[in-house]
Design an enzyme around this catalytic site. Structure first.
Site, PDB file in Angstrom:
ATOM      1  N   GLY A   1      17.411 -14.483 -34.439  1.00 22.72           N
ATOM      2  CA  GLY A   1      18.859 -14.564 -34.593  1.00 22.72           C
ATOM      3  C   GLY A   1      19.249 -14.302 -36.029  1.00 22.72           C
ATOM      4  O   GLY A   1      18.400 -14.081 -36.896  1.00 22.72           O
TER       5      GLY A   1
ATOM      6  N   GLY B   1      14.940 -15.486 -31.042  1.00 21.76           N
ATOM      7  CA  GLY B   1      15.943 -14.948 -30.122  1.00 21.76           C
ATOM      8  C   GLY B   1      15.407 -13.866 -29.208  1.00 21.76           C
ATOM      9  O   GLY B   1      15.875 -13.704 -28.078  1.00 21.76           O
TER      10      GLY B   1
ATOM     11  N   GLU C   1       9.631 -20.979 -35.966  1.00 17.36           N
ATOM     12  CA  GLU C   1      10.738 -21.791 -36.525  1.00 17.36           C
ATOM     13  C   GLU C   1      10.282 -22.950 -37.407  1.00 17.36           C
ATOM     14  O   GLU C   1      11.041 -23.404 -38.263  1.00 17.36           O
ATOM     15  CB  GLU C   1      11.617 -22.315 -35.389  1.00 17.36           C
ATOM     16  CG  GLU C   1      12.452 -21.257 -34.701  1.00 17.36           C
ATOM     17  CD  GLU C   1      11.692 -20.431 -33.657  1.00 17.36           C
ATOM     18  OE1 GLU C   1      12.260 -19.454 -33.143  1.00 17.36           O
ATOM     19  OE2 GLU C   1      10.515 -20.765 -33.372  1.00 17.36           O
TER      20      GLU C   1
ATOM     21  N   ASP D   1      13.926 -22.826 -30.310  1.00 22.42           N
ATOM     22  CA  ASP D   1      15.051 -22.944 -29.370  1.00 22.42           C
ATOM     23  C   ASP D   1      15.047 -21.807 -28.353  1.00 22.42           C
ATOM     24  O   ASP D   1      13.987 -21.355 -27.928  1.00 22.42           O
ATOM     25  CB  ASP D   1      16.372 -23.031 -30.138  1.00 22.42           C
ATOM     26  CG  ASP D   1      16.731 -21.747 -30.894  1.00 22.42           C
ATOM     27  OD1 ASP D   1      15.820 -20.992 -31.249  1.00 22.42           O
ATOM     28  OD2 ASP D   1      17.939 -21.516 -31.131  1.00 22.42           O
TER      29      ASP D   1
END
Length: 348
Positions: free
Chosen positions: A65, A113, A136, A144
């Site tokens: 992202g 993402g 991450e 996520d």
């Protein structure tokens, strides 16, 4: 609409091609909105029988992202970051529940993402270019986009290993672990996509015909070790097990973990434990949105982005600085559900 994603009908399919090559096709809000609009429209379009997701050019499918935007927003009020997460997670959920078959071509860097838009697809194609990771913990965010759903459903403790270390997998490893359904040489992708556009009722057969035997998957020889050393849901136990092992591989992974955000590692272990027990993907996305809404404004994420992306000194100063300093109460506060009027909701 946005030039950062190319949306078109080709033959009997809808095609979504990510088109931000300079950012390795990292997702921004406009891209997520455009993809949602196309998918919603194609849902009721009888002329579109399947969907392909790929990238236009360059070495990456999707590197994640828009991290810099998230950090800039987090340093202010977090409003823009929350809007992005809300929309991105709606896209993830829409793909997860989509009625028509989706084929994702993970030809290149597939991180964060990019994992979120490829893993819900029925057909997930890895290639000799695939580099898959959830990195991450290195930037103080958390795994996520459904990481709390997909990772605990992998074999043994592989999901916890990937979430904590950010280890990169090649295409053969993705196939062996079930993260990919097919392994194709990259030079066969154009043929695969053209044939799928003409015969979307035969996606599985076409990909099967064009598949080749993948090289040996290195991670499979380490699964017993991963299951033993990453067995615990308590981060300190994993570090102690790696230290006690004394082997070269354990030492390398221990060194890697010592560079990661202790807060993020503890968030990830709890997220995977709870996500593995959930039965509804929307429930997972609700939880991830609550986590994301908080950590995007917390020290470790802002510091991780500073150290790895802005200043590039690769020396983040995490706070709390040690696993022991990240208390259960600290993690509990990150996982508290948001008030009803602030919660994530799927598309109606």
């Amino acid at each position: 609409m946005t030039d950062d994603v190319i949306i078109a009908k080709e033959g009997r399919i809808g095609r979504i091609s990510l088109n931000r090559p300079k950012a390795i096709h990292a997702l921004n809000l406009a891209m997520c909105e455009a993809m949602i609009a196309a998918l919603v429209q194609w849902q009721d379009d009888d002329a579109v029988e399947a969907v392909i997701i790929d990238h236009s050019e360059g070495r990456g499918f999707c590197a994640g992202g828009d991290i810099r935007m998230l950090a800039e927003s987090g340093a202010k009020d977090g409003k823009e970051a929350r809007a992005f997460f809300h929309t991105e997670y709606r896209l993830n959920h829409l793909l997860f529940t989509y009625a028509k078959p989706v084929a994702a071509f993970m030809d290149g860097i597939t991180m964060g993402g990019g994992v979120g838009i490829s893993q819900p697809a029925k057909y997930r194609v890895a290639t000799d270019h695939t580099r898959f990771a959830m990195p991450e913990t290195g930037i103080g965010l958390f795994p996520d986009v459904g990481g709390g759903w997909y990772l605990p459903r992998l074999e043994g403790r592989v999901g916890a290993f990937l979430a904590l270390t950010g280890a990169r997998l090649d295409g053969a490893e993705c196939l062996a672990l079930g993260l990919a359904t097919h392994y194709l040489p990259s030079e066969r992708l154009a043929e695969a996509k053209a044939r799928i556009a003409a015969h979307p009722d035969r996606i599985g057969g076409i990909l099967g015909e064009l598949s080749v035997t993948a090289p040996p998957a290195a991670i499979t020889s380490r699964i017993d070790k991963i299951n033993r050393l990453f067995a615990s849901d308590t981060y300190e136990d994993i570090l102690a097990a790696l230290e006690a092992d004394g082997g070269e591989w354990a030492g390398k992974e221990l060194d890697a973990l010592r560079t990661k955000s202790p807060q993020t590692c503890k968030v990830a272990l709890r997220q995977l434990k709870e996500g593995g027990a959930m039965t509804d993907f929307a429930e997972q996305m609700r939880q991830e949105y609550a986590i994301g809404a908080r950590v995007v404004q917390m020290h470790d994420f802002l510091e991780g982005v500073r150290a790895l992306i802005i200043d590039k000194d690769n020396s983040p100063q995490w706070d709390p600085p040690t696993p022991e300093a990240v208390t259960d109460a600290w993690i509990d506060a990150i996982f508290v559900p948001l008030p009803d009027d602030e919660q994530w909701t799927p598309l109606t």
